[in-house]
Motif scaffolding. Sequence first.
Motif, PDB file in Angstrom:
ATOM      1  N   LYS A 477       5.468  50.706  20.864  1.00 50.46           N
ATOM      2  CA  LYS A 477       6.088  51.089  19.603  1.00 50.46           C
ATOM      3  C   LYS A 477       5.755  52.555  19.386  1.00 50.46           C
ATOM      4  CE  LYS A 477       5.890  46.477  17.518  1.00 50.46           C
ATOM      5  NZ  LYS A 477       7.319  46.200  17.719  1.00 50.46           N
ATOM      6  N   LYS A 478       6.632  53.255  18.703  1.00 47.48           N
ATOM      7  CA  LYS A 478       6.428  54.686  18.514  1.00 47.48           C
ATOM      8  C   LYS A 478       5.271  54.989  17.571  1.00 47.48           C
ATOM      9  CE  LYS A 478      11.245  55.942  19.378  1.00 47.48           C
ATOM     10  NZ  LYS A 478      12.369  56.778  18.961  1.00 47.48           N
ATOM     11  N   ASP A 479       4.894  54.012  16.754  1.00 45.93           N
ATOM     12  CA  ASP A 479       3.890  54.290  15.719  1.00 45.93           C
ATOM     13  C   ASP A 479       2.686  53.354  15.819  1.00 45.93           C
ATOM     14  OD1 ASP A 479       5.346  52.081  15.053  1.00 45.93           O
ATOM     15  OD2 ASP A 479       5.777  52.673  12.993  1.00 45.93           O
ATOM     16  N   ASN A 480       2.349  52.898  17.041  1.00 42.37           N
ATOM     17  CA  ASN A 480       1.120  52.111  17.189  1.00 42.37           C
ATOM     18  C   ASN A 480       0.168  52.821  18.141  1.00 42.37           C
ATOM     19  OD1 ASN A 480       2.235  51.671  19.714  1.00 42.37           O
ATOM     20  ND2 ASN A 480       1.901  49.471  19.697  1.00 42.37           N
ATOM     21  N   TYR A 481      -1.029  52.297  18.308  1.00 41.56           N
ATOM     22  CA  TYR A 481      -1.996  52.830  19.266  1.00 41.56           C
ATOM     23  C   TYR A 481      -2.988  51.729  19.591  1.00 41.56           C
ATOM     24  CZ  TYR A 481      -4.863  53.538  15.052  1.00 41.56           C
ATOM     25  OH  TYR A 481      -5.558  53.352  13.880  1.00 41.56           O
ATOM     26  N   TYR A 482      -3.701  51.896  20.733  1.00 40.40           N
ATOM     27  CA  TYR A 482      -4.590  50.848  21.240  1.00 40.40           C
ATOM     28  C   TYR A 482      -6.066  51.191  21.077  1.00 40.40           C
ATOM     29  CZ  TYR A 482      -0.116  49.995  23.500  1.00 40.40           C
ATOM     30  OH  TYR A 482       1.225  49.810  23.738  1.00 40.40           O
ATOM     31  N   GLY A 483      -6.357  52.445  20.965  1.00 45.03           N
ATOM     32  CA  GLY A 483      -7.733  52.886  20.795  1.00 45.03           C
ATOM     33  C   GLY A 483      -7.739  54.319  20.316  1.00 45.03           C
ATOM     34  N   SER A 484      -8.855  54.753  19.701  1.00 47.65           N
ATOM     35  CA  SER A 484      -8.876  56.102  19.148  1.00 47.65           C
ATOM     36  C   SER A 484     -10.289  56.654  19.155  1.00 47.65           C
ATOM     37  CB  SER A 484      -8.306  56.105  17.732  1.00 47.65           C
ATOM     38  OG  SER A 484      -9.138  55.352  16.861  1.00 47.65           O
ATOM     39  N   HIS A 485     -10.366  57.948  18.956  1.00 46.93           N
ATOM     40  CA  HIS A 485     -11.650  58.648  18.908  1.00 46.93           C
ATOM     41  C   HIS A 485     -11.425  59.954  18.164  1.00 46.93           C
ATOM     42  CE1 HIS A 485     -15.445  60.421  20.056  1.00 46.93           C
ATOM     43  NE2 HIS A 485     -14.831  61.416  20.689  1.00 46.93           N
ATOM     44  N   SER A 486     -12.411  60.383  17.409  1.00 48.30           N
ATOM     45  CA  SER A 486     -12.360  61.687  16.752  1.00 48.30           C
ATOM     46  C   SER A 486     -13.617  62.458  17.088  1.00 48.30           C
ATOM     47  CB  SER A 486     -12.209  61.535  15.239  1.00 48.30           C
ATOM     48  OG  SER A 486     -13.341  60.882  14.675  1.00 48.30           O
ATOM     49  N   GLU A 487     -13.471  63.762  17.202  1.00 52.12           N
ATOM     50  CA  GLU A 487     -14.607  64.628  17.523  1.00 52.12           C
ATOM     51  C   GLU A 487     -14.414  65.977  16.860  1.00 52.12           C
ATOM     52  OE1 GLU A 487     -14.839  65.911  21.587  1.00 52.12           O
ATOM     53  OE2 GLU A 487     -12.693  65.586  21.928  1.00 52.12           O
ATOM     54  N   LYS A 488     -15.508  66.680  16.671  1.00 53.17           N
ATOM     55  CA  LYS A 488     -15.463  67.993  16.057  1.00 53.17           C
ATOM     56  C   LYS A 488     -15.630  69.071  17.118  1.00 53.17           C
ATOM     57  CE  LYS A 488     -16.972  66.922  11.353  1.00 53.17           C
ATOM     58  NZ  LYS A 488     -17.961  67.208  10.282  1.00 53.17           N
ATOM     59  N   SER A 489     -14.909  70.154  16.929  1.00 51.97           N
ATOM     60  CA  SER A 489     -15.057  71.306  17.817  1.00 51.97           C
ATOM     61  C   SER A 489     -16.138  72.222  17.261  1.00 51.97           C
ATOM     62  CB  SER A 489     -13.737  72.064  17.920  1.00 51.97           C
ATOM     63  OG  SER A 489     -13.391  72.611  16.645  1.00 51.97           O
ATOM     64  N   GLY A 490     -16.431  73.274  18.009  1.00 52.88           N
ATOM     65  CA  GLY A 490     -17.425  74.228  17.555  1.00 52.88           C
ATOM     66  C   GLY A 490     -17.036  74.897  16.253  1.00 52.88           C
ATOM     67  N   GLU A 491     -15.721  74.957  15.979  1.00 53.54           N
ATOM     68  CA  GLU A 491     -15.241  75.550  14.733  1.00 53.54           C
ATOM     69  C   GLU A 491     -15.205  74.531  13.594  1.00 53.54           C
ATOM     70  OE1 GLU A 491     -13.380  75.529  17.562  1.00 53.54           O
ATOM     71  OE2 GLU A 491     -13.962  77.519  18.313  1.00 53.54           O
ATOM     72  N   ARG A 492     -15.736  73.342  13.861  1.00 53.04           N
ATOM     73  CA  ARG A 492     -15.807  72.262  12.867  1.00 53.04           C
ATOM     74  C   ARG A 492     -14.441  71.646  12.577  1.00 53.04           C
ATOM     75  NH1 ARG A 492     -20.493  70.238  12.498  1.00 53.04           N
ATOM     76  NH2 ARG A 492     -20.139  69.547  10.337  1.00 53.04           N
ATOM     77  N   ASN A 493     -13.433  71.924  13.418  1.00 50.79           N
ATOM     78  CA  ASN A 493     -12.155  71.240  13.291  1.00 50.79           C
ATOM     79  C   ASN A 493     -12.292  69.831  13.859  1.00 50.79           C
ATOM     80  OD1 ASN A 493     -10.945  73.611  12.304  1.00 50.79           O
ATOM     81  ND2 ASN A 493     -10.509  74.316  14.400  1.00 50.79           N
TER      82      ASN A 493
END
Length: 882
Positions: A477-493
């Motif tokens: 589906k265009k709007d689903n996902y199976y797994g995810s992860h978030s991380e911060k860069s050195g610029e705190r983004n």
Amino acid sequence: MNEIRNKLIKMIPRSMRILTRKVYLRDVTEYETYFSINLILKRFYHINLKEKINVILISSEHTEVLDFALEKNILSIKLTPDILSQLESNSSINITVEEKHMIIEQQENIQEKTSFVKDGNYYNISANGVLQLERLFSEYTFNESYMYADEIQTSYECLEISFYDNFNLNGYGLALLYPNKIIALDSTRAGTILKTNDFKNVTMGRAAVYVVKGFEMTPVKLSINEMNLITQEHNLKFLSESHELYAYIENHEIEMTAVKAEVIEDNVTMRMAYSENFEIKHFVVSDTVSEEETLFKVNSSRPGEFETEIPLSTLVDSFSRKKFKLITVGDEPLTLQPNVGYLEELGFGERLVINYQHENIKMWFYRRKDTALGFKVTRPRIRRQVTRIEGFNLEGFIKGRENFSGCSTYMIFEDRYSKEAVQLLIDEDFVIDLTKLDLKSIKSKDKTIIDVFIAMISEEGETVRKEKIKYKFSDYKKDNYYGSHSEKSGERNVHYHLITTTPFDNLKIETFTIPTEITIPDNAVEKDYNTWLVGERYDTAQDNGYAFYKYLKENTDVNAYYAIESSALDYEKIKSDPHVLPFGSDKHFEVALKAGVLLGTHDLENLLPYKPARGFFNYEDTVRVFLQHGVLGRKRVEYHKKYYDLPFDLFIVSSDPEKYDVVMRKLCYDEEDVAVTGLARFDSLPRGNKTKDILLMPTWRDWINTDEAFLTSQYFHNYNGLIHNERLIKILEDNDVQLNFYPHYRAQMYFNDEILNPSSNIKFIQLGTRTVQELLIDHSLLITDYSSVSFDFTLMNKPVIYYHFDVRKFFRQGKLRPLFQTFIGDIARTEDDLIDLIESQIKLNFKSEQPDISGIFKYQDHHNSERIYNSVKEKIKGRIDY
């Protein structure tokens, strides 16, 4: 004798007797009030067979028991006009005997008539286990009346058919109608004669001779005994059947008496012998997929024998099947198909395994079904699959590495746009923690896609194989996902990475960035239904999205915003508007988080800086509106409801047929979710002509994906040939008419002012210098192929000419509506016909015939945006009340 035979048959077990029964399709017979499908029954010995037969027609709409007659071993199934009129799709005909399904087969090399025409429609019967009743070529109208011919003349590579004096042949050409395809022949006209030297696409089989004008097909009637035509590739035998003209087409063949192939280092030496009286000049290797042909000279030491040397790379590089041909010496050469049908000891089927560029490939020569000499080559199979996704971890396997020499196995994560990549060495069974990879370092922009590949890489760093990897439990589906992860860069983004799949179940990672300046609320974001975010593609502001945004700003109290990339050419024109949001900017995030209504001409990916999916900033609480890019109906689109976890809440269309026949029936949306309003950009379209300029604006071809494919394509050849046509240039110059060529954005790099230099009356329009709507308004005649911009032109009551030189290939995946329902205007199949139509329009001063367009546009006013606005407000009211 019959009694003895019957006693012997009864001694055979019933199960064995059933296995020996055969049912073959013979032909179709036309009677005054019905059509008869005739089948041959073999080895049916029951005395009361008729009482044990059942014939049922099955279509998507209904099932129906069909009448039949049985005479000796011929079963004739009756098709009445009433039955045919009820068919809206292809159907099957099942035959049972004693409640057991009969396997129906096609006779080999069937030469009898298996098709018929009724009420302008073409039907064909084929057999593949069951009978298939197909209504083909729905874009054409088939006449049941004839065009009467007077005479037929043939010479090498030339066919001339003379018609009676009262026929006006302007716009007509010749075509061959096979049971399941139409081949249009490039024809010229001279008085009452149609002539063709175009036989390059002709194939073997039985074909009726037709004349074609646009999409109207008329059979040719002519009384002759027999006439033969020799072309380089084929022999065509013309015959009259019930005075209708047919062609029986066969390849030229040469029977081989010896064939030997030997691999010597990087070459294959072919030695062949034959008994017929031909002198061979070239040996041809023909790719059965690309249809590309490579010629090799032959060496002949004595008559009836020759030898040639072929580079191994010619046979194996594309890893596709090959077939071989021989070309004779002379002014009228023949292309001969080597017939190996009677050679029993040539080693066919013996597979040779060689190591070629680090791969153990298999190659062998074989006897094709048409008894010609063929060649197969296969690469070693890599079995690869991701079997488990948990969090941001992948688990899977890869098998077949032993068939690669001097290679290591890698998983590659590659940015789709920049091609920057991260490589990870993997084992046969792998478990990968994706959090350990620096995916953010390869991102080409804040919101992008990373494709996932398996690759075999040599010790020298050469990529030997690189293939995408599938997820075993994909639910695309265009709007689903199976797994995810978030991380911060050195610029705190903050970088979000989501594992998703393509329509083909291939793994990919969608990633977006939230800058450190953006504050993400901890609590659920409550949507503001008076804040509307509008967009088109990331980089445009000239379609229904921007048109509707301007309407909202000028006519409503809606807090409307427009999203576009700051690098886009269109952004420079509108950046002074404070409600125009650079994609990914702080203000864009602020508006995207609170907007209660999202409106786009494409998927909403294009106007949101984050992934449109359930759980991301209360995306599920938004009202999602599809504003449309054009009028649907010509080709298949990717907006089927099944492709979304959260489908569009409102789907904008222009007519009742588009709503009911396409969006509801084909895309499966509910009636209350489809609004017939018209498109927003139509509001600013004037009516009538103000200039004498011509706009040439073709669409793209999805099968062209490399520079080489473009430059060798029929697409480039035809449009490049058109703009350099001396006759067209003279017509434009003599009438002081300007032709402006605006190629599709993907073709712009191949066409420019340098290419368009033969005349000052032909100019190239660079992408971004004019909006599409400005171009449509400022021209009096549009020449396109399949682009939906023709609807805008038609709505302005201005003429359109369609250039359909590749119509069968373009619609190879099917159409949503018959062509005649959406192509309003003249259709040219050849360059000469197109120029004839251009010249005719110039003489008519670009006057339109004002056709009935109510089936395409329910409303022909300037209130489309108002209707869209009211429809969205109704959706909001329903959401709030709920």
